[in-house]
Design a protein around this motif. Sequence first.
Motif, PDB file in Angstrom:
ATOM      1  N   LEU A 145     -71.950  18.584 -30.890  1.00 48.05           N
ATOM      2  CA  LEU A 145     -71.716  17.467 -29.381  1.00 48.05           C
ATOM      3  C   LEU A 145     -71.937  16.412 -29.964  1.00 48.05           C
ATOM      4  CD1 LEU A 145     -73.789  19.613 -26.853  1.00 48.05           C
ATOM      5  CD2 LEU A 145     -71.455  18.354 -26.582  1.00 48.05           C
ATOM      6  N   GLY A 146     -72.661  15.766 -30.066  1.00 51.92           N
ATOM      7  CA  GLY A 146     -73.020  14.593 -31.069  1.00 51.92           C
ATOM      8  C   GLY A 146     -72.100  13.754 -31.653  1.00 51.92           C
ATOM      9  N   LEU A 147     -70.277  14.771 -32.272  1.00 47.94           N
ATOM     10  CA  LEU A 147     -69.854  14.396 -32.862  1.00 47.94           C
ATOM     11  C   LEU A 147     -68.656  14.431 -31.891  1.00 47.94           C
ATOM     12  CD1 LEU A 147     -69.282  16.661 -36.190  1.00 47.94           C
ATOM     13  CD2 LEU A 147     -70.176  14.067 -36.240  1.00 47.94           C
ATOM     14  N   THR A 148     -69.140  15.380 -30.978  1.00 46.33           N
ATOM     15  CA  THR A 148     -67.918  14.759 -30.196  1.00 46.33           C
ATOM     16  C   THR A 148     -67.645  13.894 -29.071  1.00 46.33           C
ATOM     17  OG1 THR A 148     -68.492  16.589 -28.700  1.00 46.33           O
ATOM     18  CG2 THR A 148     -66.477  17.515 -30.460  1.00 46.33           C
ATOM     19  N   ILE A 149     -68.846  13.797 -28.410  1.00 50.17           N
ATOM     20  CA  ILE A 149     -68.752  12.572 -27.792  1.00 50.17           C
ATOM     21  C   ILE A 149     -68.801  11.193 -28.018  1.00 50.17           C
ATOM     22  CG2 ILE A 149     -70.846  14.474 -26.032  1.00 50.17           C
ATOM     23  CD1 ILE A 149     -72.646  12.331 -26.362  1.00 50.17           C
ATOM     24  N   LEU A 150     -69.050  11.665 -29.572  1.00 48.37           N
ATOM     25  CA  LEU A 150     -69.184   9.810 -30.090  1.00 48.37           C
ATOM     26  C   LEU A 150     -67.459   9.839 -30.668  1.00 48.37           C
ATOM     27  CD1 LEU A 150     -70.755   8.356 -31.769  1.00 48.37           C
ATOM     28  CD2 LEU A 150     -70.409   9.117 -33.623  1.00 48.37           C
ATOM     29  N   GLU A 151     -66.396  10.622 -30.542  1.00 47.17           N
ATOM     30  CA  GLU A 151     -65.118  10.825 -30.623  1.00 47.17           C
ATOM     31  C   GLU A 151     -64.407  10.612 -29.005  1.00 47.17           C
ATOM     32  OE1 GLU A 151     -63.264  13.457 -32.910  1.00 47.17           O
ATOM     33  OE2 GLU A 151     -63.718  12.334 -34.952  1.00 47.17           O
ATOM     34  N   LYS A 152     -64.907  11.241 -28.613  1.00 43.28           N
ATOM     35  CA  LYS A 152     -64.158  11.127 -26.839  1.00 43.28           C
ATOM     36  C   LYS A 152     -64.147  10.175 -26.338  1.00 43.28           C
ATOM     37  CE  LYS A 152     -62.718  12.703 -23.068  1.00 43.28           C
ATOM     38  NZ  LYS A 152     -61.634  12.944 -22.841  1.00 43.28           N
ATOM     39  N   ASN A 153     -66.271   9.436 -26.464  1.00 44.51           N
ATOM     40  CA  ASN A 153     -66.725   8.404 -25.585  1.00 44.51           C
ATOM     41  C   ASN A 153     -67.120   7.242 -26.205  1.00 44.51           C
ATOM     42  OD1 ASN A 153     -65.719   9.921 -22.793  1.00 44.51           O
ATOM     43  ND2 ASN A 153     -68.086  11.276 -23.473  1.00 44.51           N
ATOM     44  N   MET A 154     -66.556   7.432 -27.389  1.00 48.51           N
ATOM     45  CA  MET A 154     -68.166   6.405 -28.102  1.00 48.51           C
ATOM     46  C   MET A 154     -68.843   6.236 -27.576  1.00 48.51           C
ATOM     47  SD  MET A 154     -65.403   5.644 -30.587  1.00 48.51           S
ATOM     48  CE  MET A 154     -66.281   3.948 -31.183  1.00 48.51           C
ATOM     49  N   ASP A 155     -70.322   6.796 -27.502  1.00 48.90           N
ATOM     50  CA  ASP A 155     -71.118   6.986 -26.458  1.00 48.90           C
ATOM     51  C   ASP A 155     -71.887   7.019 -28.614  1.00 48.90           C
ATOM     52  OD1 ASP A 155     -73.756   6.810 -25.452  1.00 48.90           O
ATOM     53  OD2 ASP A 155     -72.677   9.258 -24.114  1.00 48.90           O
ATOM     54  N   GLU A 156     -72.721   6.194 -28.737  1.00 42.80           N
ATOM     55  CA  GLU A 156     -74.121   6.106 -29.498  1.00 42.80           C
ATOM     56  C   GLU A 156     -74.854   6.799 -29.403  1.00 42.80           C
ATOM     57  OE1 GLU A 156     -73.243   2.099 -30.768  1.00 42.80           O
ATOM     58  OE2 GLU A 156     -71.529   2.459 -32.176  1.00 42.80           O
ATOM     59  N   GLU A 157     -75.512   6.148 -28.313  1.00 34.57           N
ATOM     60  CA  GLU A 157     -76.669   6.640 -27.899  1.00 34.57           C
ATOM     61  C   GLU A 157     -77.375   8.058 -27.392  1.00 34.57           C
ATOM     62  OE1 GLU A 157     -79.147   4.978 -28.132  1.00 34.57           O
ATOM     63  OE2 GLU A 157     -77.885   3.415 -28.324  1.00 34.57           O
ATOM     64  N   GLY A 158     -75.649   8.858 -26.573  1.00 36.66           N
ATOM     65  CA  GLY A 158     -75.759   9.923 -26.392  1.00 36.66           C
ATOM     66  C   GLY A 158     -75.939  10.551 -28.059  1.00 36.66           C
ATOM     67  N   ALA A 159     -74.906  11.251 -28.954  1.00 36.40           N
ATOM     68  CA  ALA A 159     -75.016  10.930 -30.486  1.00 36.40           C
ATOM     69  C   ALA A 159     -76.452  11.221 -30.715  1.00 36.40           C
ATOM     70  CB  ALA A 159     -74.013  10.443 -30.984  1.00 36.40           C
ATOM     71  N   LEU A 160     -76.739   9.921 -30.600  1.00 36.05           N
ATOM     72  CA  LEU A 160     -78.450  10.292 -31.377  1.00 36.05           C
ATOM     73  C   LEU A 160     -78.824  10.583 -30.520  1.00 36.05           C
ATOM     74  CD1 LEU A 160     -78.488   6.420 -31.848  1.00 36.05           C
ATOM     75  CD2 LEU A 160     -78.379   7.484 -33.633  1.00 36.05           C
ATOM     76  N   GLU A 161     -79.676  11.178 -29.382  1.00 34.83           N
ATOM     77  CA  GLU A 161     -79.561  11.994 -28.296  1.00 34.83           C
ATOM     78  C   GLU A 161     -79.645  13.305 -28.984  1.00 34.83           C
ATOM     79  OE1 GLU A 161     -80.858  13.689 -23.508  1.00 34.83           O
ATOM     80  OE2 GLU A 161     -79.452  12.132 -24.029  1.00 34.83           O
ATOM     81  N   TYR A 162     -78.318  14.524 -28.859  1.00 33.29           N
ATOM     82  CA  TYR A 162     -78.109  15.174 -29.959  1.00 33.29           C
ATOM     83  C   TYR A 162     -78.991  15.556 -31.506  1.00 33.29           C
ATOM     84  CZ  TYR A 162     -75.257  16.071 -24.978  1.00 33.29           C
ATOM     85  OH  TYR A 162     -74.860  16.026 -24.714  1.00 33.29           O
TER      86      TYR A 162
END
Length: 742
Positions: A225-242
């Motif tokens: 999930l961290g990988l995919t949201i990083l690619e989809k949304n460039m969501d670094e904070e979300g990736a860090l949380e996961y």
Amino acid sequence: MEDKEFNVQNLDRLTDEERKKVSNLLNIKRRKRGDEEYAKANLEIGKIIANKGYMPLAKRIWEEIQVSDSLYLYSKALYNIGLSWEKMGDEKKAIYFWKKVERRCNLESFICSRVNLGIVFSRNKDYEKAIQYWSEIKEEDGSDVFHEMKLFIGVAYHQLGMDKKSISFLDSIALEDNKKYYAEARNRLGVIYYHKGNIKKAIEFFSSVRKEYDENSFGYAMFHLGLTILEKNMDEEGALEYWHQVVSLSDNIFCSEAKFGIGRIYLEQGKENLALDMLRSINIEENTEAYTKAQLYLAEFYSSNGEEGKAVKIWEKITEEQDYEYYLTAKVKIGIQFLKNSCSEDYYEHWDFFGKKYYFGKNSFKKSCSNEINLLFEKIDNKEIMKNLTSCFMIILGIIDELKIYSKYLDFKNKSPERKFAHYTSTSVANLLLQHNYKEDNCKIGSRFRLNTINNVNDPSEGLVLYKYLSLFNNLYDTPDSGKKNQVFLACFTFNHDSLNQFRLYGKENHKEASGISLIFKNSYFQTDYYSEVANIDIYDKYKVLLSNNEDYKENLELSKQELVRCIYLEPNSGYIRLAQRDKLTFYHEFEDREEAEKKWNDYQEYMVLKTKNIQFLIDKLKFFCEEINKGRKTVKNLNLDKELDALLEKMFLPIKYLIKHSAFQEEQECRMMYITTIDNPKVQMVYGEALYIEYAIDIKDNLDKVYIAPAATQYQPYLAKLLCDTDVKIELSNNPYRQTS
């Protein structure tokens, strides 16, 4: 064992209690206690001593059990004998005994034998046979094992490239069937859609996995999930949380990978101390690959901050046993560092692979070139030529490394400015691309994105500019590759998202200038792993593919994610080079605040100056070693060996020859996705008389950021809006003034 007594006292690995139990069981004789009791005793004796590692002796004991003793016990013995053969490394004999186990005689042994038969065939990549045996297990045999087999079969179909069947099996496993297998199936589905470029679906499946279903599967899901949201949304904070959730599962197999991802994000955010602490916390005992990658990132960090000594020390500690691909990367880095420091012959100590028969990992390009260098070394009695040839090969790998567009983590302390890339095309082609997944009368309409042959480009010097500069071949138009055994397939992108000049040149509708569109892709459309292999070459081994008469076969013929690589613009007479890059105006378009735009531009220029300096150095060294080869080859009197040398040079230069363009085209600021393969590769498709092409499997709509409409194509805005109404893709009219002419 009535005929083959053995002294239990000699089995020193047994405990006293086990030795006593075996002694008592040995007293059970067939003639006194009967066939069935004797068979039971032998099964138990074999089990005890097999668990202590006495496998050949256990096998001999089980072989004493006869079919007349008991069909049930005989079947169990057959299974155990097969297991012993597998443990002793003879899979053929294991298969022979497992096949003899019948359902009607012993259901438990039958199930175990079918599971193991499938595993052995799967391990040997015979997935069809594996599916055959796993399919023999029915739901009435037991719900848990039945659903586990559905999971195995789904994975096997994915390995065969038959993703429709794979998805069908995996999606049929319900939560109420088995929580653990449900979680594993959700993860597998997420991975399938992730690699197909359908990020939304991937996120949906990964998000459905809960910790209470299975902790290992939960860690797997959170990591991806961290990988995919990083690619989809460039969501670094979300990736860090996961990823922090994964790290909290201290014994999870993805803990080290999560630490690695966290370290990379912290590096990008400029949190250097946190990043270094996280990367250093990865232990080699936990995960060798993650540890090695972390060490490479630490070395890259030190190198980019002027601490080359620290970087070299790390590179020198990376061993072949850790990962040969990364070991080779480290060797290339060390050698180039010594070359930069003019350390005489020191650089070559790290590149001298002669006679060692190394196979450079999984990648066919590196493996083929290294093997051919070794074979040629045995034939040519001139070590200087071979030394220079190897140096060329290592420098080519270094150039590829510099040209890859990673789009994140290493090159910038702040968010990388090279995150989005434009592809200019006509409105009619855009219509086909954006309708790929639509259906009409149960038939698919639309088209995949295509990589086309090099013959379609507008530069007649394609592939020859570098050779001219290096003076490699006497007749530039008769190089070893000119017979078209190898075909180069390209897709062209640019850093210029809204360029009037490129609207006028490309994507014309009915030959009308500025009548096309510019599709702006996110970096998630491409392979962005910093230390990925040279993934775009598939030319040396005969391509093997499952031939099937159903739609799933087509899925085997599409490319998975490929790297995006920037072009070099070279003026061959003077040696002037310029790298494809963004221009200053694009920063003013991106940032409303002029001071911020100027600062970002200056940072970017500083980065590009350094990258250009590195490339210039490598190309200058490449020219030097090629000149040395040309001098040395005069001593090669054998014409056939001279031709072999030419053929090997051509093969070595394949990954970069089509990335170096004439400086006359530098305003195009081009990047390329490139795939090189033989003409008999089934991926190569044809429209007779018109085109040879390869389809790219990654979904377009999920990876689009924006669409620019050219000045003479504004009438297509509502149609594009309809095609993209189920996405958050922005549609904008070009900002460029243009006077339309009739």
